[in-house]
Design a protein around this motif. Sequence first.
Motif, PDB file in Angstrom:
ATOM      1  N   ALA A 162      -2.524  -3.598   9.066  1.00 18.63           N
ATOM      2  CA  ALA A 162      -2.591  -4.910   9.150  1.00 18.63           C
ATOM      3  C   ALA A 162      -1.148  -5.709   9.341  1.00 18.63           C
ATOM      4  O   ALA A 162      -0.306  -5.330   8.989  1.00 18.63           O
ATOM      5  N   LYS A 181      -4.621   3.093   9.301  1.00 17.68           N
ATOM      6  CA  LYS A 181      -5.172   1.812   9.146  1.00 17.68           C
ATOM      7  C   LYS A 181      -3.757   0.711   9.227  1.00 17.68           C
ATOM      8  O   LYS A 181      -2.956   1.198   8.629  1.00 17.68           O
ATOM      9  N   HIS A 236      -6.775  -8.639  13.316  1.00 16.37           N
ATOM     10  CA  HIS A 236      -5.536  -8.195  13.120  1.00 16.37           C
ATOM     11  C   HIS A 236      -5.046  -6.967  12.449  1.00 16.37           C
ATOM     12  O   HIS A 236      -4.238  -7.024  11.765  1.00 16.37           O
ATOM     13  N   SER A 237      -6.144  -6.282  12.123  1.00 20.36           N
ATOM     14  CA  SER A 237      -5.605  -5.055  11.416  1.00 20.36           C
ATOM     15  C   SER A 237      -5.711  -3.867  12.650  1.00 20.36           C
ATOM     16  O   SER A 237      -6.525  -4.368  13.817  1.00 20.36           O
ATOM     17  N   ASN A 240     -14.628  -2.912  10.025  1.00 15.87           N
ATOM     18  CA  ASN A 240     -13.355  -2.324  10.343  1.00 15.87           C
ATOM     19  C   ASN A 240     -13.303  -2.569  11.942  1.00 15.87           C
ATOM     20  O   ASN A 240     -14.208  -2.584  12.393  1.00 15.87           O
ATOM     21  N   PRO A 270      -7.236  -2.119   5.484  1.00 15.04           N
ATOM     22  CA  PRO A 270      -5.827  -1.761   6.034  1.00 15.04           C
ATOM     23  C   PRO A 270      -4.658  -2.381   4.971  1.00 15.04           C
ATOM     24  O   PRO A 270      -3.419  -2.270   5.134  1.00 15.04           O
ATOM     25  N   LEU A 271      -5.199  -3.245   3.993  1.00 12.54           N
ATOM     26  CA  LEU A 271      -4.026  -3.842   3.071  1.00 12.54           C
ATOM     27  C   LEU A 271      -3.752  -2.949   1.974  1.00 12.54           C
ATOM     28  O   LEU A 271      -4.605  -2.258   1.270  1.00 12.54           O
ATOM     29  N   ARG A 306      -8.865 -10.097   9.014  1.00  8.53           N
ATOM     30  CA  ARG A 306      -8.450  -8.516   8.771  1.00  8.53           C
ATOM     31  C   ARG A 306      -9.048  -7.734   9.482  1.00  8.53           C
ATOM     32  O   ARG A 306      -8.852  -6.359   9.400  1.00  8.53           O
ATOM     33  N   SER A 356       3.955  -5.961   7.599  1.00  7.12           N
ATOM     34  CA  SER A 356       2.840  -5.129   8.534  1.00  7.12           C
ATOM     35  C   SER A 356       2.724  -3.721   7.342  1.00  7.12           C
ATOM     36  O   SER A 356       3.430  -3.178   7.004  1.00  7.12           O
TER      37      SER A 356
END
Lengths: 196, 591
Positions: free
Chosen positions: A38, A36, B167-168, B135, A62-63, B164, A52
């Motif tokens: 971001a 994953k 842009h993920s 997602n 993704p964070l 998110r 990133s």
Amino acid sequence: MRGSFDILIVGVGGQGIILTSNILGEACLLEGRHVKGAETHGMAQRGGSVESHIRIDGVYGPLIPPGSADLLIALDMLEGLRYRHYLRGGGTLVASRSIVVPTSVFVQELPLPTAETVQERLPDACLVDAAALAREAGSPLAQNVVMLGAASPFIPLSESAMIEGVRRCVPKKSTDVNLRAFQLGRDACGECRTGV
Amino acid sequence: METRYLLGNEAIAHACLEAGVDFASGYPGTPSSEVIDALRMQKERTFHIEWSVNEKVAFENALAAAWCGQRALCTMKHVGLNVAADPLMTSAYTGVTGGFVVMSADDPFAHSSQNEQDSRCYAKFAQIPCLDPANPQEAHDMAADAFALSEELRLPVLFRPTTRICHSKSDVALGDVSGEHRKGSFQRDPRQYVVIPAHTRALHQKLVEKQPQVRQALADRGYNRCIVRGKTAVIASGIAAAYVQEVLPDDVSFLQIGAYPIDPEWLRGFVERHDDVLVVEELHPVVEEEVRQVAGAVPVHGKMDGAVPYTGELSPAAVAAILARRGYIRSPPFPEAAAPPAPDVPPRPPILCAGCMHRATFHAIRRVFRDAIYPSDIGCYTLGLQLGAVDTTICMGASISVGSGMNLSGEPRDVVCTIGDSTFLHAGIPALLNAVYSGANMTVVILDNRITAMTGHQPNPVTGVTAMGEDRVPVSLDAICRACGVSFVETVDPYDLTATMDVLKQAKARSGVKVVIARQPCVISARRSGIQRKPYAVQEDLCSGCRVCVRFGCPAIEFVGGKASITELCGGCGVCADLCPAGAIGREGRR
């Protein structure tokens, strides 16, 4: 609970951070791992500070939460300092030795920490002379791949998968330059690790 | 089947190809732009694709294609949906025959937006289904299915990813691209497509009657799902569902919302089995309002009682802290930050590029109109804020209407608006003709860099090429302005500071609405098209260290050891050479 290996790549807009994260993404696909990520787009891209997030074996969001990144790759030493708090205790910081001075420093006459002070404040960083190594590889534009090579021994992916990732992501005419850049970075980090 | 490492938007674009999209339109806006851009990049393209002049036009074009039985996609960002809201509301009445997917990307935390509104509210307002992925894989799967859903229900479907998601990136399993395309054919039916009052009353009734079918279709698809594991429960939607799942213990129930409208009986059945329910979502409390309606005596927590913040973006750490505060987990599982953020690192905000023509134009404006008001607009040039040349920014096209409103209110100072080429075409033209006809006194500077730069260099009608890559005669901004009734229309090269200032002085001296078109290609697109300008350099012995060039704010100009110097970022615009009072700056190698 999570079992991902979390990498934060930071630098200045235009340094090739998204390309670097794409290489890692391709390497994950080659190894059949979930991934994953971001990235920063839009307004922040214009010469701003860019980050990133990449989570190898990530299955949730993704964070990367602050204080939990396993590896921080900084294409600029000042940005390494800015994002240092994302790293977990015992995490690895690999940073380019150079500093792109923010325009705000000149226009607003802000104080700028010297390279020496920044270095002192990143005592456990593995510092890489990415600019010189990229020139040696054949192009100053290859600094991002030098840095990826330098960080690669700390990344839980095979070297061959990352090299194939480089091959797939960079423009065809610059493949050789980038493969050299990756290798020079990887070699440089060998010395660095003995120093840490 | 193939797995690729893709941006959410790229995965969405691929899903549209799998669904056999026949018509795609949009107006660029972060975080939505890469969908149309990815579709444009297809080597073999057998369908129509366009960057329209605004979202309303994009929407109406795509709606018509869907009326003709094609599968149509229309993309925009949340604030763009405001522009398209007029046709959106009525399109729910008319319905569609082909699949019509409206993608409106939301931007919690306003990473690159002027507000934090929630597109889900529009779906509820219009009574159309809304899909809300958690997602990139789900975004792909939902987007591919949305066309069939739209055809089944004969309604537009709102597809609403957030920053998110768009842009993920993740590994995304893709399906095969469809080779089938439909040719549009309109079946005349005035009672369906002509919304005179007599027709529209019946259409509204039908739309209301269709709602149970909508809820059933969404329930059948399983986008809303739950798992009962304890006496307490968390309900989440979108990316927040991913954050919650990352930290949720095994003895707490979980319900994930991916589609609206939510079936109230199903929701009530879940809530009633619990003693305490927490709703975690970004932006407006859309899910929470539904939960509260069915909760009866079960306590509900969320934005409305302060458990979850109303503003900004959620994150894994923020969600963990919320769960910990509510007692769902003992302590956040993430380690405390090893060190706090370094407090004294100089900021590195986004900035106009080296050699950007906007910087030169703003400089000239400030020199000529010293005590003026500067309404501006949406684009790269909003960064002129840092140069003290942006006083207002509201929405696309508003610089001109805000400027004329200020002038007509009796405000005595000069008004100088700045607006980009794409923004002018989007919503500036009606504002300009209104200003002229109303008798405003103002100067409008059109910052014409021949492209929609901020969102990633999408072509617009002054670029001379379409989204399909076909050459066109560029629209004449000069002719448009004259047709709006402006008699003073001058085009200048902003790199020529003296000439630009001369024209601005002429504009200042006249009354009425004056238009100055400042034209130079965007430095990034100029470089890509092979234009190479020789860089400039400072002759150190002549530099007096006065900092005039430094204050110009170009990222290629540094100041070290009491002297200015120019870095390799230099784009060769040469404006700093004009500025330097000591004559110390010249083309590299010539002095």
